[in-house]
Design a protein around this motif. Structure first.
Motif, PDB file in Angstrom:
ATOM      1  N   ALA A  23       0.850  -1.193   0.000  1.00  0.00           N
ATOM      2  CA  ALA A  23       0.000   0.000   0.000  1.00  0.00           C
ATOM      3  C   ALA A  23       0.883   1.239   0.000  1.00  0.00           C
ATOM      4  CB  ALA A  23      -0.902  -0.006   1.215  1.00  0.00           C
ATOM      5  N   SER A  24       0.476   2.242  -0.760  1.00  0.00           N
ATOM      6  CA  SER A  24       1.230   3.481  -0.810  1.00  0.00           C
ATOM      7  C   SER A  24       0.272   4.662  -0.838  1.00  0.00           C
ATOM      8  CB  SER A  24       2.140   3.498  -2.038  1.00  0.00           C
ATOM      9  OG  SER A  24       1.371   3.443  -3.224  1.00  0.00           O
ATOM     10  N   GLY A  25       0.826   5.838  -0.562  1.00  0.00           N
ATOM     11  CA  GLY A  25      -0.003   7.043  -0.524  1.00  0.00           C
ATOM     12  C   GLY A  25      -0.109   7.566   0.902  1.00  0.00           C
ATOM     13  N   SER A  26      -1.015   8.506   1.078  1.00  0.00           N
ATOM     14  CA  SER A  26      -1.211   9.137   2.381  1.00  0.00           C
ATOM     15  C   SER A  26      -2.179   8.293   3.207  1.00  0.00           C
ATOM     16  CB  SER A  26      -1.757  10.555   2.211  1.00  0.00           C
ATOM     17  OG  SER A  26      -0.827  11.361   1.528  1.00  0.00           O
ATOM     18  N   ILE A  27      -1.622   7.519   4.114  1.00  0.00           N
ATOM     19  CA  ILE A  27      -2.387   6.530   4.872  1.00  0.00           C
ATOM     20  C   ILE A  27      -2.293   6.817   6.359  1.00  0.00           C
ATOM     21  CG2 ILE A  27      -2.529   4.088   5.489  1.00  0.00           C
ATOM     22  CD1 ILE A  27      -1.454   3.481   2.646  1.00  0.00           C
ATOM     23  N   SER A  28      -3.446   6.848   6.998  1.00  0.00           N
ATOM     24  CA  SER A  28      -3.474   7.019   8.439  1.00  0.00           C
ATOM     25  C   SER A  28      -3.351   5.676   9.156  1.00  0.00           C
ATOM     26  CB  SER A  28      -4.759   7.726   8.865  1.00  0.00           C
ATOM     27  OG  SER A  28      -4.822   7.854  10.273  1.00  0.00           O
ATOM     28  N   SER A  29      -4.138   4.707   8.699  1.00  0.00           N
ATOM     29  CA  SER A  29      -4.076   3.389   9.316  1.00  0.00           C
ATOM     30  C   SER A  29      -4.638   2.337   8.359  1.00  0.00           C
ATOM     31  CB  SER A  29      -4.855   3.348  10.632  1.00  0.00           C
ATOM     32  OG  SER A  29      -6.219   3.598  10.411  1.00  0.00           O
ATOM     33  N   ILE A  30      -4.220   1.095   8.584  1.00  0.00           N
ATOM     34  CA  ILE A  30      -4.695  -0.048   7.806  1.00  0.00           C
ATOM     35  C   ILE A  30      -5.228  -1.090   8.772  1.00  0.00           C
ATOM     36  CG2 ILE A  30      -4.119  -1.832   6.120  1.00  0.00           C
ATOM     37  CD1 ILE A  30      -1.755  -0.124   5.222  1.00  0.00           C
ATOM     38  N   SER A  31      -6.445  -1.557   8.529  1.00  0.00           N
ATOM     39  CA  SER A  31      -6.968  -2.622   9.377  1.00  0.00           C
ATOM     40  C   SER A  31      -6.761  -3.961   8.675  1.00  0.00           C
ATOM     41  CB  SER A  31      -8.424  -2.377   9.750  1.00  0.00           C
ATOM     42  OG  SER A  31      -9.240  -2.326   8.608  1.00  0.00           O
ATOM     43  N   ALA A  32      -7.820  -4.609   8.258  1.00  0.00           N
ATOM     44  CA  ALA A  32      -7.669  -5.916   7.637  1.00  0.00           C
ATOM     45  C   ALA A  32      -7.031  -5.820   6.255  1.00  0.00           C
ATOM     46  CB  ALA A  32      -9.022  -6.599   7.515  1.00  0.00           C
TER      47      ALA A  32
END
Length: 120
Positions: A23-32
């Motif tokens: 995953a790339s880009g402006s990410i705050s959080s990733i769950s599943a």
């Protein structure tokens, strides 16, 4: 936010492949994070899923052969596929539920799909 999958290919029955999805880009959080697959004429099905705590779940037909894992620092999910059979032939898609930066909403994102072909 984008998901980039890689690692598909052609392999003989009994062989192994490892899929990756970053995953790339402006990410705050990733769950599943998970992997789905779709064979010609079939509906897309969930193959394996891993939540942020590390808990996993698998499609019955791949239990004991496939292993899903994730590297949270790299925002990457992996699918190690062993003892492949022709029935595993499909396009594999990664999926992640992500909260983009500046948002409070959890959204599903999909990778572009990678072909896995298992010859008999």
């Amino acid at each position: 936010v984008q998901l980039q999958a890689s690692g598909g290919g052609l392999v003989q029955a009994g062989g192994s492949l490892r899929l990756s999805c970053a995953a790339s880009g402006s990410i705050s959080s990733i769950s599943a994070m998970g992997w789905y697959r779709q064979a010609p004429g079939n509906e897309r099905e969930l193959v394996a899923i891993i939540i942020s705590s590390g808990t996993t779940n698998y499609l019955d037909s791949v239990k004991g052969r496939f292993t899903i894992s994730r590297d949270n620092a790299k925002k990457t999910v992996y699918l190690q596929m062993n003892s492949l059979t022709p029935e595993d032939t499909a396009v594999y898609y990664c999926n992640a539920n992500i909260v983009p930066s500046g948002s409070i909403s959890l959204r599903p994102y999909w990778g572009q799909g990678t072909q896995v072909t298992v010859s008999s």
